[in-house]
Scaffold this motif. Structure first.
Motif, PDB file in Angstrom:
ATOM      1  N   LEU A  78       0.819  -1.204   0.000  1.00  0.00           N
ATOM      2  CA  LEU A  78       0.000   0.000   0.000  1.00  0.00           C
ATOM      3  C   LEU A  78       0.858   1.262   0.000  1.00  0.00           C
ATOM      4  O   LEU A  78       0.559   2.238  -0.688  1.00  0.00           O
ATOM      5  N   TYR A  79       1.926   1.242   0.792  1.00  0.00           N
ATOM      6  CA  TYR A  79       2.811   2.401   0.931  1.00  0.00           C
ATOM      7  C   TYR A  79       4.257   1.955   0.738  1.00  0.00           C
ATOM      8  O   TYR A  79       5.019   1.819   1.707  1.00  0.00           O
ATOM      9  N   PRO A  80       4.647   1.712  -0.516  1.00  0.00           N
ATOM     10  CA  PRO A  80       6.005   1.216  -0.780  1.00  0.00           C
ATOM     11  C   PRO A  80       7.050   2.329  -0.691  1.00  0.00           C
ATOM     12  O   PRO A  80       6.890   3.390  -1.291  1.00  0.00           O
ATOM     13  N   HIS A  81       8.090   2.076   0.071  1.00  0.00           N
ATOM     14  CA  HIS A  81       9.218   3.011   0.165  1.00  0.00           C
ATOM     15  C   HIS A  81      10.500   2.187   0.137  1.00  0.00           C
ATOM     16  O   HIS A  81      10.761   1.403   1.048  1.00  0.00           O
ATOM     17  N   LYS A  82      11.268   2.353  -0.902  1.00  0.00           N
ATOM     18  CA  LYS A  82      12.503   1.602  -1.047  1.00  0.00           C
ATOM     19  C   LYS A  82      13.436   1.898   0.122  1.00  0.00           C
ATOM     20  O   LYS A  82      13.710   3.058   0.431  1.00  0.00           O
ATOM     21  N   GLY A  83      13.900   0.860   0.757  1.00  0.00           N
ATOM     22  CA  GLY A  83      14.852   1.017   1.846  1.00  0.00           C
ATOM     23  C   GLY A  83      14.234   1.258   3.207  1.00  0.00           C
ATOM     24  O   GLY A  83      14.942   1.271   4.217  1.00  0.00           O
ATOM     25  N   LEU A  84      12.908   1.474   3.274  1.00  0.00           N
ATOM     26  CA  LEU A  84      12.264   1.670   4.568  1.00  0.00           C
ATOM     27  C   LEU A  84      12.157   0.322   5.276  1.00  0.00           C
ATOM     28  O   LEU A  84      11.609  -0.633   4.740  1.00  0.00           O
ATOM     29  N   GLU A  85      12.685   0.262   6.481  1.00  0.00           N
ATOM     30  CA  GLU A  85      12.807  -1.002   7.205  1.00  0.00           C
ATOM     31  C   GLU A  85      11.441  -1.586   7.587  1.00  0.00           C
ATOM     32  O   GLU A  85      10.481  -0.855   7.845  1.00  0.00           O
ATOM     33  N   ASP A  86      11.377  -2.916   7.654  1.00  0.00           N
ATOM     34  CA  ASP A  86      10.167  -3.586   8.126  1.00  0.00           C
ATOM     35  C   ASP A  86       9.825  -3.158   9.549  1.00  0.00           C
ATOM     36  O   ASP A  86       8.654  -3.205   9.947  1.00  0.00           O
ATOM     37  N   ALA A  87      10.826  -2.756  10.329  1.00  0.00           N
ATOM     38  CA  ALA A  87      10.573  -2.311  11.702  1.00  0.00           C
ATOM     39  C   ALA A  87       9.612  -1.130  11.728  1.00  0.00           C
ATOM     40  O   ALA A  87       8.814  -0.987  12.668  1.00  0.00           O
ATOM     41  N   VAL A  88       9.671  -0.273  10.714  1.00  0.00           N
ATOM     42  CA  VAL A  88       8.763   0.875  10.645  1.00  0.00           C
ATOM     43  C   VAL A  88       7.364   0.404  10.253  1.00  0.00           C
ATOM     44  O   VAL A  88       6.362   0.831  10.836  1.00  0.00           O
ATOM     45  N   TYR A  89       7.287  -0.498   9.274  1.00  0.00           N
ATOM     46  CA  TYR A  89       5.979  -1.053   8.894  1.00  0.00           C
ATOM     47  C   TYR A  89       5.362  -1.835  10.057  1.00  0.00           C
ATOM     48  O   TYR A  89       4.137  -1.935  10.165  1.00  0.00           O
ATOM     49  N   ALA A  90       6.201  -2.380  10.924  1.00  0.00           N
ATOM     50  CA  ALA A  90       5.691  -3.129  12.076  1.00  0.00           C
ATOM     51  C   ALA A  90       4.896  -2.233  13.020  1.00  0.00           C
ATOM     52  O   ALA A  90       4.026  -2.714  13.753  1.00  0.00           O
ATOM     53  N   LEU A  91       5.169  -0.934  12.989  1.00  0.00           N
ATOM     54  CA  LEU A  91       4.396  -0.010  13.818  1.00  0.00           C
ATOM     55  C   LEU A  91       2.935   0.041  13.364  1.00  0.00           C
ATOM     56  O   LEU A  91       2.032   0.263  14.171  1.00  0.00           O
ATOM     57  N   VAL A  92       2.699  -0.154  12.076  1.00  0.00           N
ATOM     58  CA  VAL A  92       1.325  -0.220  11.564  1.00  0.00           C
ATOM     59  C   VAL A  92       0.648  -1.485  12.086  1.00  0.00           C
ATOM     60  O   VAL A  92      -0.508  -1.459  12.519  1.00  0.00           O
ATOM     61  N   VAL A  93       1.375  -2.598  12.042  1.00  0.00           N
ATOM     62  CA  VAL A  93       0.834  -3.856  12.558  1.00  0.00           C
ATOM     63  C   VAL A  93       0.502  -3.697  14.042  1.00  0.00           C
ATOM     64  O   VAL A  93      -0.529  -4.176  14.523  1.00  0.00           O
ATOM     65  N   LYS A  94       1.387  -3.021  14.778  1.00  0.00           N
ATOM     66  CA  LYS A  94       1.154  -2.790  16.203  1.00  0.00           C
ATOM     67  C   LYS A  94      -0.125  -1.987  16.419  1.00  0.00           C
ATOM     68  O   LYS A  94      -0.943  -2.324  17.283  1.00  0.00           O
ATOM     69  N   ALA A  95      -0.313  -0.930  15.631  1.00  0.00           N
ATOM     70  CA  ALA A  95      -1.514  -0.101  15.759  1.00  0.00           C
ATOM     71  C   ALA A  95      -2.778  -0.903  15.439  1.00  0.00           C
ATOM     72  O   ALA A  95      -3.805  -0.774  16.117  1.00  0.00           O
ATOM     73  N   LEU A  96      -2.697  -1.752  14.404  1.00  0.00           N
ATOM     74  CA  LEU A  96      -3.850  -2.578  14.038  1.00  0.00           C
ATOM     75  C   LEU A  96      -4.111  -3.654  15.089  1.00  0.00           C
ATOM     76  O   LEU A  96      -5.268  -3.995  15.363  1.00  0.00           O
ATOM     77  N   ASP A  97      -3.049  -4.176  15.680  1.00  0.00           N
ATOM     78  CA  ASP A  97      -3.194  -5.151  16.756  1.00  0.00           C
ATOM     79  C   ASP A  97      -3.935  -4.526  17.938  1.00  0.00           C
ATOM     80  O   ASP A  97      -4.806  -5.156  18.547  1.00  0.00           O
ATOM     81  N   GLN A  98      -3.616  -3.277  18.243  1.00  0.00           N
ATOM     82  CA  GLN A  98      -4.293  -2.582  19.333  1.00  0.00           C
ATOM     83  C   GLN A  98      -5.756  -2.319  18.994  1.00  0.00           C
ATOM     84  O   GLN A  98      -6.637  -2.436  19.858  1.00  0.00           O
ATOM     85  N   LYS A  99      -6.031  -1.972  17.726  1.00  0.00           N
ATOM     86  CA  LYS A  99      -7.419  -1.752  17.308  1.00  0.00           C
ATOM     87  C   LYS A  99      -8.212  -3.059  17.371  1.00  0.00           C
ATOM     88  O   LYS A  99      -9.394  -3.057  17.745  1.00  0.00           O
TER      89      LYS A  99
END
Length: 204
Positions: A78-99
């Motif tokens: 959905l939001y591709p950024h070359k070189g952006l670490e999975d650790a940053v995308y994991a913050l989205v998973v964390k937010a969705l987990d909380q929701k």
């Protein structure tokens, strides 16, 4: 030997990116959620240069490891950024987990979305090629799962200190602002002529 890891947690975006170095480490054995996502920062990444460890882990209460990984991969499409670490995308998973934990309807939507993706693949959506995954993601536009991930990611993916470090944003600097720190950091534009720069504000 247990390795020290960075726990991926909600980020209140306070302070400069240097605060990443102050993250308290934990141990894998302390992570006891329903599912755990783990990864390693690339040696050459901006985050690896300031983080206290290259290993990160996300503890989830609503998703297992596979479900979390599918949601992370979906978000990256959905939001591709070359070189952006999975650790940053994991913050989205964390937010969705909380929701999902707070609202059973959100949990049902998210788990149904992962199940649908796995169904498209036959077994495991993560084994699909990147090009086919992209087609699958596009085909789900307008779906409640797609909209929930999209609307969460547009905030969680960018409003955190790790994203700030990657994109070169200095983070909150308080009332002092950026006049004397980072205001003229643009390296990809030529300096304007002095006569076109205007007066420099002075502290009162």
């Amino acid at each position: 030997m247990k390795r020290a890891v960075i726990p991926i947690q909600a980020d209140d975006c306070r302070g400069p990116v240097e605060s990443i170095a102050a993250i308290r480490l934990t141990r894998r054995s302390l992570l006891k959620g329903a599912g755990i996502l783990t990864g390693t920062l690339a040696v050459s990444s901006t985050l690896a240069m300031v983080a206290p460890s290259r290993v990160w882990a996300l503890e989830m209460s609503s998703f297992d490891a596979h479900q979390g990984a599918v949601i992370l991969a979906f978000t990256r499409h959905l939001y591709p950024h070359k070189g952006l670490e999975d650790a940053v995308y994991a913050l989205v998973v964390k937010a969705l987990d909380q929701k999902a934990k707070a609202d059973s309807a959100n949990r049902k939507t998210l788990l149904a979305g992962v199940k649908r993706l796995d169904g498209i693949a036959g077994t495991n959506w993560l084994k699909r090629s990147a090009s086919l995954q992209a087609v699958d993601v596009a085909s789900m536009e307008g779906d409640p799962f797609f909209e929930l991930v999209r609307s969460t990611a547009v905030v969680s993916l960018y409003s955190n200190t790790m994203a700030y470090a990657h994109f070169g944003y200095g983070g909150e600097e308080g009332d002092g602002g950026y006049l004397h720190k980072g205001f003229d950091d643009l390296a990809w534009l030529p300096n304007p002529p002095a006569e076109d720069s205007g007066p420099i504000p002075q502290d009162s």
